[in-house]
Design an enzyme around this catalytic site. Structure first.
Site, PDB file in Angstrom:
ATOM      1  CG  ASN A  14      -2.029   0.909   1.270  1.00 56.87           C
ATOM      2  OD1 ASN A  14      -2.668   1.056   2.300  1.00 56.87           O
ATOM      3  ND2 ASN A  14      -2.333   1.578   0.168  1.00 56.87           N
ATOM      4  CG  ASN A  77      -8.481   8.567   0.183  1.00 54.05           C
ATOM      5  OD1 ASN A  77      -7.846   7.707   0.788  1.00 54.05           O
ATOM      6  ND2 ASN A  77      -9.685   8.958   0.557  1.00 54.05           N
ATOM      7  CB  CYS A  86      -4.055   5.338   6.043  1.00 57.21           C
ATOM      8  SG  CYS A  86      -3.208   4.163   4.974  1.00 57.21           S
ATOM      9  N   GLY A  87      -4.020   2.648   8.368  1.00 57.71           N
ATOM     10  CA  GLY A  87      -3.149   1.848   9.221  1.00 57.71           C
ATOM     11  C   GLY A  87      -1.798   1.575   8.595  1.00 57.71           C
ATOM     12  CG  ASN A 158     -11.203   4.229   7.802  1.00 58.27           C
ATOM     13  OD1 ASN A 158     -11.328   3.273   8.559  1.00 58.27           O
ATOM     14  ND2 ASN A 158     -10.203   4.287   6.940  1.00 58.27           N
ATOM     15  CB  CYS A 217      -6.936  -1.429   3.132  1.00 56.36           C
ATOM     16  SG  CYS A 217      -7.915  -0.236   4.084  1.00 56.36           S
TER      17      CYS A 217
END
Length: 280
Positions: A14, A77, A86-87, A158, A217
Site C-alpha cells: 500500500n 487519498n 490509514c493503518g 473510517n 489496507c
C-alpha cells in the site's frame, strides 16, 4: 523556489508519497495530490502522507483538538480527498519519524483525523499500531459485477463493509467500483472481500474509496478480523491477514485493536518546483 522534498514508501505494498512539512507550509490541493499519485504523470501512489507538527495546524484540522501527539499524519487519498485514517500509512509515517530523527522514542503517538494512534517501532523496523476500537455498526450489501454480497459494517475511524465469501476472493472482478448503499454510507466506504483460510487466518482483497483496489489496507484488515470474530460469535481474537501485498497480524478486543506489519522506503528526492507550481 526550491524543490519539495519527498520520500516514497509502502506498507505491504500500500504505497505512499511522504511529504515532510514540519511547519505546515506546503499547500496541498486535490489537483496536486491527484497528479502526484497518478502513476503516469506523477510519482504514483495510493495516497499522500504529509508530515506536519500538530502545533502548526492550530486546531483547524479535525482530530487535532485534543491531540497530545507532536506529529500529525495529514493523509489524502489518491483522488485528492481527505481520509480519517490509514493503518499502513501510520506504520510508514512512524518509521519515517524514527529514521529521520524527528522522534527519538520507539513508542509514541501519531495524530490522525480519527484521533491519536499509539505506535511501537520494533528493532526490525516493523511497526505495531494501536488502531482504536473496531465497532460493528450494522449490515449492508456490496454488488460486484452484478453479484450481491452481504457484509458486516465496521467503523475503524473510517467506514468499512466486510463481505465474507465461500469462493476464492481472487476470482472477483474489482476493476470497477462495486456498488453499495449510499444512504448507509453517505461518505463512501472501503469494501473488503474475505476468505477464512482457517481459524486465525484470513485472506482479503480491498477496494478503497477514493483509490480503487489496493494491495493492502490497514484499517481494512482490522475491519476484516472484527467482522470475522463477530460472525463467529465473539469479539476478541488474533488473526493473520494475507493481502496481495503481504501479511499483517491483527488483534481485536472490546477495548481496541492493534495492527502489526512492515514499513518500507524505496526512494527519496525532490519534486520539480516548476511542475508543482503548474498544478496550483
Amino acid at each position: 523556489m526550491g524543490g519539495i522534498e519527498f520520500l516514497k514508501g509502502h506498507g505491504t505494498q500500500n504505497d505512499f508519497v511522504i511529504l515532510p512539512d514540519a511547519a505546515g507550509g506546503v499547500e496541498l490541493t486535490p489537483e496536486r495530490i491527484a497528479a502526484l499519485c497518478d502513476r503516469q504523470r506523477g510519482l504514483g501512489a495510493d495516497g499522500v502522507l504529509r508530515v506536519v507538527r500538530s502545533s502548526a495546524l492550530s486546531g483547524d484540522v479535525a482530530g487535532t483538538e485534543d491531540s497530545a501527539a507532536e506529529w500529525f499524519m495529514d493523509y489524502r487519498n489518491a483522488d485528492g480527498s481527505v481520509a480519517e485514517m490509514c493503518g499502513n500509512g501510520v506504520r510508514v509515517f512512524a518509521r519515517y519519524l524514527v529514521e529521520s530523527g524527528l522522534e527519538t522514542r520507539r513508542e509514541f503517538a501519531v495524530g490522525t483525523r480519527a484521533g491519536d494512534r499509539p505506535v511501537q517501532v520494533h528493532p526490525d523496523l516493523s511497526v505495531t499500531v494501536a488502531m482504536g476500537p473496531a465497532r460493528i455498526t450494522g449490515a449492508s450489501v456490496a454488488v460486484v459485477d452484478g453479484r450481491e454480497l452481504s457484509g458486516v459494517a465496521v467503523d475503524v475511524g473510517n467506514p468499512h463493509l466486510v463481505s465474507t465469501l465461500d469462493d476464492d476472493v481472487a476470482g472477483l472482478d474489482l476493476r470497477e467500483q462495486p456498488r453499495f448503499d449510499r444512504e448507509f454510507f453517505p461518505g463512501g466506504v472501503n469494501l473488503e472481500f474475505v476468505n477464512t483460510v482457517e481459524p486465525g487466518a484470513l485472506r482479503m482483497r480491498v477496494y478503497e474509496r477514493g483509490v480503487g483496489e489496493t494491495r493492502a489496507c490497514g484499517t481494512g484488515t482490522v475491519a476484516a478480523v472484527a467482522a470475522a470474530l463477530h460472525l463467529s460469535g465473539t469479539d476478541t481474537g488474533t488473526s493473520t491477514v494475507d493481502i496481495p501485498g503481504g501479511r499483517v497480524t491483527v488483534t481485536v478486543d472490546p477495548e481496541g485493536s492493534t495492527l502489526t506489519g512492515p514499513a518500507e522506503f524505496v526512494a527519496r528526492g525532490e519534486l520539480d518546483a516548476g511542475w508543482w507550481a503548474s498544478l496550483a
